[in-house]
Design an enzyme around this catalytic site. Structure first.
Site, short mmCIF file in Angstrom:
data_model
loop_
_atom_site.label_atom_id
_atom_site.label_comp_id
_atom_site.label_asym_id
_atom_site.label_seq_id
_atom_site.Cartn_x
_atom_site.Cartn_y
_atom_site.Cartn_z
N SER A 114 16.38 45.96 -60.10
CA SER A 114 17.75 46.27 -60.49
C SER A 114 18.35 45.25 -61.45
O SER A 114 17.80 45.03 -62.52
CB SER A 114 18.60 46.41 -59.22
OG SER A 114 19.85 46.93 -59.53
N HIS A 115 19.44 44.61 -61.04
CA HIS A 115 20.18 43.71 -61.93
C HIS A 115 19.64 42.29 -61.90
O HIS A 115 20.19 41.41 -62.58
CB HIS A 115 21.64 43.72 -61.52
CG HIS A 115 21.78 43.43 -60.05
ND1 HIS A 115 21.41 44.34 -59.09
CD2 HIS A 115 22.17 42.32 -59.41
CE1 HIS A 115 21.61 43.81 -57.90
NE2 HIS A 115 22.06 42.58 -58.06
N ASP A 279 22.90 48.44 -65.61
CA ASP A 279 22.02 47.36 -65.15
C ASP A 279 20.55 47.64 -65.46
O ASP A 279 20.24 48.60 -66.16
CB ASP A 279 22.23 47.10 -63.65
CG ASP A 279 21.69 48.23 -62.79
OD1 ASP A 279 21.67 49.37 -63.29
OD2 ASP A 279 21.29 47.99 -61.64
N ASP A 281 17.97 48.97 -63.92
CA ASP A 281 17.38 50.28 -63.64
C ASP A 281 18.34 51.43 -63.88
O ASP A 281 18.04 52.58 -63.53
CB ASP A 281 16.82 50.33 -62.21
CG ASP A 281 17.88 50.10 -61.15
OD1 ASP A 281 18.85 49.37 -61.43
OD2 ASP A 281 17.75 50.65 -60.05
N ASP A 283 21.35 52.27 -62.64
CA ASP A 283 22.19 52.93 -61.63
C ASP A 283 23.57 52.32 -61.50
O ASP A 283 24.45 52.90 -60.87
CB ASP A 283 21.47 53.00 -60.27
CG ASP A 283 21.02 51.65 -59.75
OD1 ASP A 283 21.24 50.64 -60.44
OD2 ASP A 283 20.44 51.62 -58.64
N ARG A 284 23.80 51.14 -62.10
CA ARG A 284 25.14 50.54 -62.02
C ARG A 284 25.92 50.78 -63.30
O ARG A 284 25.35 51.05 -64.35
CB ARG A 284 25.02 49.03 -61.81
CG ARG A 284 24.38 48.67 -60.50
CD ARG A 284 24.46 47.18 -60.26
NE ARG A 284 23.91 46.90 -58.93
CZ ARG A 284 24.25 45.87 -58.19
NH1 ARG A 284 25.12 44.98 -58.63
NH2 ARG A 284 23.70 45.70 -57.00
N LYS A 378 22.97 56.22 -57.21
CA LYS A 378 24.12 55.95 -58.07
C LYS A 378 23.65 56.08 -59.51
O LYS A 378 22.46 55.97 -59.80
CB LYS A 378 24.72 54.58 -57.76
CG LYS A 378 23.78 53.40 -57.82
CD LYS A 378 24.53 52.16 -57.35
CE LYS A 378 23.71 50.90 -57.48
NZ LYS A 378 23.01 50.56 -56.23
C1 VG1 Z 1 23.67 45.03 -53.37
C2 VG1 Z 1 25.03 45.70 -53.37
C3 VG1 Z 1 24.91 47.10 -52.81
C4 VG1 Z 1 23.88 47.89 -53.63
C5 VG1 Z 1 22.57 47.14 -53.65
C6 VG1 Z 1 21.53 47.80 -54.54
O1 VG1 Z 1 23.18 44.93 -52.05
O2 VG1 Z 1 25.96 44.94 -52.62
O3 VG1 Z 1 26.18 47.72 -52.83
O4 VG1 Z 1 23.68 49.16 -53.07
O5 VG1 Z 1 22.76 45.81 -54.14
O6 VG1 Z 1 22.01 47.96 -55.84
P1 VG1 Z 1 23.31 43.58 -51.19
O7 VG1 Z 1 22.61 43.89 -49.88
O8 VG1 Z 1 22.65 42.50 -51.97
O9 VG1 Z 1 24.77 43.32 -51.02
V1 VG1 Z 1 20.91 48.00 -57.14
O10 VG1 Z 1 21.71 48.37 -58.50
O11 VG1 Z 1 20.11 46.65 -56.82
O12 VG1 Z 1 19.74 49.19 -56.73
CO CO Z 2 20.41 48.89 -60.01
#
Ligand code: VG1
Ligand code: CO
Length: 545
Positions: A114-115, A279, A281, A283-284, A378
């Site tokens: 992800s990010h 981000d 991937d 989704d954000r 998302k």
């Molecule tokens: C974080 C965010 C959560 C989101 C997750 C995956 O998780 O707070 O809201 O769904 O990342 O997002 P955590 O457990 O670190 O708070 V992504 O864009 O990484 O798939």
């Molecule tokens: Co992501």
């Protein structure tokens, strides 16, 4: 195709977190069969995969291509009938979700952290999505984890690497391998949901302008095709559009700190109407107006209140949902619309059942995540197109839309303070101590606030009754405010403590205050209760959003 069954030894730490298995890239590079073990563990938990379709792709980060080659060979050896692979190994998370649904796949594997930054010193990750297109629910991820702790062999086809870069279909011993354009199906879906004609007119005439920062991550090709080629935004409207293995050395996290180039433009003299970023991937999303930042929680509330302006949502919303730490701004919109609002634990996997059961249409998280029933993830670019549609249909500036929203519903001032990579023991000790304090908190006065209720959030899924406990310490205050503590489930180093603070302001003359200032009392209360600064020796949070 020759299939080999190779011996391996289990690892004890392949427990998926909030969103799949995420580790330092080196863990994948340096531990023999680390990827193979986890992939075989997934496959071992899927009955009836023979002849089924599997969708494969990733966000293009370092190790993406190599890992995909391994997974393709393992999927063939495990009996899948059709593999749909994004060209170049690319698929955004929401596009993968859509492909799984559209082509009735058994599931999909998405490679992404992800990010989080990529590269040999960055992070790598793998997640499995089920046949509804959504992240595997906990009963799956727990089964994967259990299997990973006892696995002793994996299956792989012995064959040359496949050509990931040329679209087309190949027959491999009765199985089909299709390298597909990652964007086409997704772009078609977007055209069904939003008013592309009106958006094209507005962008083409220059009445409305946009800057989309793909942050050298996966959304570049998607945004280029949709915003520039199909909607006619001038070339250059999408910046940092080429996906790079190291994201250009950046941190593909769409917030005010990391999307610096975009933020400079949006706060500069020639700012376009709408600014947005996504981000790693895809989704954000982050939404900006001219010199104006929209918090993700407000974005969700505003999309809910204005959904009828987009063709795909003209018939109204069945319900909405937000993760527990997300601000309660959307709750007020749901009230006004007379529809239910559900509160779920953090992580998109908890929205899946509500979406499948038709209980909700829109959902979102404070962590820059918004989505709807069009897929089961998302969706960053979807949110941007939704905003663009609303801006075009209303003829209003982003800031005006948000201020009008606050005047109508009041404003939920909101901030999240992250203490990243603190010692794991300290993180757990802070949470344990807070949990111990819970029974004595209700009724206590802290400055101008009184504790109304305090608990450790647990969730009962309204569709299948499954219970998930320990999802964050929640302190509800009077006058209306909340303070929430939880540990991140996506970090790859030590523990990350997230503190979420929210205060509702109904007074129409107090809607333009500075967020950090107006939340000072809550920020101080968080320190009084947790003593995070003292216990970690930090001066303050690493990231404030
Ligand atoms: C974080 C965010 C959560 C989101 C997750 C995956 O998780 O707070 O809201 O769904 O990342 O997002 P955590 O457990 O670190 O708070 V992504 O864009 O990484 O798939
Ligand atoms: Co992501």
């Amino acid at each position: 195709m020759r299939i080999e069954v190779r011996q391996t030894r289990p690892y004890p730490d392949q427990k998926p977190g909030t969103s799949g298995l995420r580790k330092k890239t080196r863990v994948f590079l340096e531990n023999p069969n680390y990827l193979e073990n986890f992939v075989q563990s997934i496959f071992d938990c899927l009955p009836d995969k023979a002849g089924k379709t599997l969708v494969l792709g990733g966000d293009g980060r370092y190790h993406n291509r190599k890992a995909l080659q391994t997974i393709v060979k393992m999927a063939l050896a495990n009996g899948f009938g059709t593999l749909l692979v994004g060209q170049g190994g690319l698929l955004s998370t929401p596009a993968a979700s859509h492909l799984i649904r559209k082509y009735h796949a058994l599931g999909g594997i998405i490679l992404s952290a992800s990010h989080n930054p990529g590269g040999p010193d960055g992070d790598f990750g793998i997640k499995y999505n089920i046949d509804n297109g959504g992240p595997a629910p906990e009963k799956y991820t727990e089964a994967f984890y259990r299997r990973s702790r006892e696995i002793d062999e994996y299956r792989i086809a012995v064959m040359d690497d496949i050509d990931l870069d040329t679209q087309g279909e190949h027959q491999i011993d009765g199985a089909i391998l299709r390298i597909i354009d990652p964007v086409t199906d997704y772009a078609e879906l977007m055209a069904q949901l939003f008013d592309f004609d009106r958006m094209r007119q507005a962008l083409g005439s220059g009445k409305v302008s946009i800057c989309f920062d793909a942050m050298h991550a996966v959304t570049g090709p998607y945004a280029k095709r949709i915003l520039e080629d199909q909607l006619g935004a001038p070339e250059g409207s999408v910046i940092n559009a080429v996906p790079l293995e190291d994201f250009g050395g950046g941190h593909p996290d769409p917030n005010l700190t990391y999307a610096r180039e975009l933020v400079e433009r949006m706060y500069g003299p020639d700012a376009p109407t709408l600014g947005a970023a996504s981000d790693g991937d895809g989704d954000r999303n982050m939404i900006l107006g001219r010199g104006f930042f929209v918090t993700p929680s407000d974005s969700l509330a505003l999309l809910a209140a204005n959904a009828h302006r987009a063709p795909g949502y003209r018939d109204g919303l069945r319900g909405v949902a937000r993760s527990m730490p997300t601000s309660r701004a959307v709750d007020r919109v749901a009230d006004a619309l007379g529809i239910p609002c559900y509160e779920t634990p953090t992580g998109w996997k908890f929205f899946g059942n509500l979406l499948d059961a038709g209980k909700i249409t829109l959902c979102g998280e404070e962590s820059f995540g918004t989505g709807s029933d069009h897929v089961r993830e998302k969706d960053g670019l979807w949110a941007v197109l939704f905003w663009l549609n609303i801006v075009v249909a209303s003829g209003q500036e982003v800031a005006t839309l948000v201020r009008d929203h606050w005047r109508r519903f009041g404003r939920n001032y909101y901030t999240r303070h992250d203490y990243e990579a603190i010692a794991a023991e300290t993180g757990h000790a802070i949470m344990d101590d807070l949990r111990r304090k819970l029974p004595e908190l209700p009724g206590q006065h802290f400055g101008s606030f009184t504790v109304e209720a305090a608990d450790d959030f647990s969730y009962t899924d309204p569709v299948n009754g499954s219970v998930t406990t320990g999802q964050g310490i929640r302190i509800l205050l009077e006058p209306e405010a909340r303070l929430i503590f939880r540990l991140s489930g996506t970090g790859t180093e030590g523990a990350t403590l997230r503190i979420y603070m929210e205060r509702y302001e109904p007074d129409p003359t107090r809607l333009d205050l500075d967020t950090q200032e107006t939340l000072t009392e809550l920020i101080e209360l968080a320190e009084t209760l947790s003593q995070v600064k003292q216990r970690t020796g930090r001066d303050g949070p690493t990231v404030i959003t």
